[in-house]
Design a protein around this motif. Structure first.
Motif, short mmCIF file in Angstrom:
data_model
loop_
_atom_site.label_atom_id
_atom_site.label_comp_id
_atom_site.label_asym_id
_atom_site.label_seq_id
_atom_site.Cartn_x
_atom_site.Cartn_y
_atom_site.Cartn_z
N SER A 163 -36.56 69.72 4.13
CA SER A 163 -37.47 70.87 4.20
C SER A 163 -36.91 72.06 3.42
CB SER A 163 -37.76 71.24 5.65
OG SER A 163 -36.88 72.19 6.13
N ILE A 164 -35.60 72.28 3.48
CA ILE A 164 -34.98 73.36 2.70
C ILE A 164 -35.17 73.10 1.22
CG2 ILE A 164 -32.76 74.38 2.03
CD1 ILE A 164 -31.88 73.95 4.97
N THR A 165 -34.91 71.86 0.80
CA THR A 165 -35.07 71.50 -0.60
C THR A 165 -36.52 71.67 -1.05
OG1 THR A 165 -33.30 69.87 -0.35
CG2 THR A 165 -34.68 69.66 -2.28
N HIS A 166 -37.45 71.23 -0.22
CA HIS A 166 -38.87 71.35 -0.54
C HIS A 166 -39.28 72.81 -0.70
CE1 HIS A 166 -43.09 70.42 -0.74
NE2 HIS A 166 -43.31 71.27 0.25
N SER A 167 -38.83 73.68 0.21
CA SER A 167 -39.20 75.09 0.13
C SER A 167 -38.59 75.76 -1.09
CB SER A 167 -38.82 75.84 1.41
OG SER A 167 -37.42 75.87 1.56
N VAL A 168 -37.36 75.41 -1.44
CA VAL A 168 -36.72 75.98 -2.63
C VAL A 168 -37.45 75.54 -3.89
CG1 VAL A 168 -34.63 75.92 -4.05
CG2 VAL A 168 -34.44 76.28 -1.59
N ILE A 169 -37.77 74.24 -3.96
CA ILE A 169 -38.48 73.72 -5.13
C ILE A 169 -39.85 74.35 -5.26
CG2 ILE A 169 -39.58 71.65 -6.08
CD1 ILE A 169 -37.14 70.06 -5.08
N SER A 170 -40.59 74.48 -4.16
CA SER A 170 -41.93 75.07 -4.24
C SER A 170 -41.85 76.55 -4.61
CB SER A 170 -42.70 74.86 -2.94
OG SER A 170 -42.11 75.56 -1.88
N ALA A 171 -40.84 77.25 -4.13
CA ALA A 171 -40.68 78.66 -4.51
C ALA A 171 -40.41 78.78 -6.01
CB ALA A 171 -39.55 79.30 -3.72
N HIS A 172 -39.56 77.92 -6.54
CA HIS A 172 -39.28 77.95 -7.98
C HIS A 172 -40.52 77.56 -8.78
CE1 HIS A 172 -35.02 78.88 -8.13
NE2 HIS A 172 -34.82 78.08 -7.10
N ARG A 173 -41.28 76.61 -8.29
CA ARG A 173 -42.51 76.22 -8.99
C ARG A 173 -43.50 77.38 -9.03
NH1 ARG A 173 -43.61 70.24 -6.47
NH2 ARG A 173 -42.19 69.11 -7.83
N ASP A 176 -31.01 62.01 11.49
CA ASP A 176 -32.36 62.20 10.95
C ASP A 176 -32.75 63.68 10.97
OD1 ASP A 176 -32.66 59.52 10.47
OD2 ASP A 176 -33.78 59.11 12.32
N GLU A 177 -32.31 64.39 11.97
CA GLU A 177 -32.61 65.82 12.06
C GLU A 177 -32.01 66.58 10.88
OE1 GLU A 177 -31.24 69.57 14.78
OE2 GLU A 177 -31.56 67.65 15.80
N ARG A 178 -30.75 66.30 10.56
CA ARG A 178 -30.11 66.97 9.42
C ARG A 178 -30.77 66.58 8.11
NH1 ARG A 178 -23.96 66.64 8.90
NH2 ARG A 178 -24.38 68.36 7.48
N VAL A 179 -31.16 65.32 7.96
CA VAL A 179 -31.83 64.88 6.74
C VAL A 179 -33.17 65.59 6.60
CG1 VAL A 179 -32.94 62.90 5.63
CG2 VAL A 179 -30.68 62.63 6.65
N ASN A 180 -33.93 65.66 7.69
CA ASN A 180 -35.23 66.35 7.65
C ASN A 180 -35.07 67.84 7.35
OD1 ASN A 180 -36.75 64.05 8.05
ND2 ASN A 180 -36.69 64.25 10.29
N ARG A 181 -34.05 68.47 7.94
CA ARG A 181 -33.80 69.88 7.70
C ARG A 181 -33.44 70.10 6.22
NH1 ARG A 181 -28.85 72.01 9.97
NH2 ARG A 181 -29.27 70.51 11.61
N PHE A 182 -32.59 69.26 5.69
CA PHE A 182 -32.20 69.37 4.28
C PHE A 182 -33.43 69.14 3.38
CE2 PHE A 182 -30.74 67.42 0.30
CZ PHE A 182 -29.96 68.46 -0.18
#
Length: 145
Positions: free
Chosen positions: A45-55, A37-43
Motif C-alpha cells: 500500500s505504501i508503494t502504491h500510494s508513492v507510485i500514484s502520487a508520482h504519477r 502478510d500484514e507487513r507485505v500488504n502495508r509495504f
C-alpha cells in the motif's frame, strides 16, 4: 524504477544465492524469517500510494506542458486558421501569387513546392500549397487587414 535496474538487482541476488550452501538456503527461506502478510500488504500500500502520487505529479506536469504547447501561436497554426473555406478562394489566392510577379515566378514559389509530387490535383494538395505559401509570407491574412 527501470527494468534494467530490476534485472541488475535480480542478477546480484541470483549470484549471491548460487554461492550459498543448501542448508543456509533452507534456513533463510523458513517461513518464520519471511515477512508477514500484514507487513507485505502495508509495504504494497505504501508503494502504491508513492507510485500514484508520482504519477499524478508527472501527469499534472505534462498537462501544463501540453497546455503551454497548445497556447503557442505557431505560424502553421495561424496558416490553418486563415485557410479559406472554399477551394476556389484557395486556388484564386495561389494564382494571384503566381501571376503577381509578371513574367517571373516568385522567389518562394519553388520553396513552397519542394516536396510536391506531379500529377496530384486534388483539393487537399491545393490547401497544402496554400498553407506553405502563407507560411512563406506570400499570402497575407485578409482578416488581419
Amino acid at each position: 524504477m527501470s527494468f534494467e535496474l530490476l534485472d541488475f538487482i535480480n542478477g546480484l541476488i541470483t549470484e549471491e544465492t548460487q554461492d550459498l550452501p543448501a542448508s543456509q538456503l533452507v534456513a533463510e527461506t523458513d517461513p518464520k524469517y519471511l515477512p508477514t502478510d500484514e507487513r507485505v500488504n502495508r509495504f504494497r500500500s505504501i508503494t502504491h500510494s508513492v507510485i500514484s502520487a508520482h504519477r499524478k505529479t508527472r501527469l499534472n506536469e505534462y498537462r501544463s506542458i501540453y497546455a503551454a504547447y497548445k497556447k503557442q501561436d505557431s505560424l502553421y497554426h495561424r496558416a490553418l486558421i486563415s485557410l479559406p473555406a472554399s477551394v476556389e478562394q484557395v486556388f484564386k489566392q495561389i494564382v494571384n501569387v503566381v501571376t503577381s510577379g509578371g513574367d517571373t515566378v516568385p522567389k518562394g514559389w519553388t520553396m513552397a513546392h519542394r516536396e510536391e509530387v506531379s500529377g496530384k490535383d486534388n483539393d487537399e494538395e491545393l490547401k497544402k500549397i496554400w498553407v506553405r505559401m502563407y507560411m512563406l509570407g506570400l499570402i497575407e491574412d485578409e482578416r488581419a487587414s
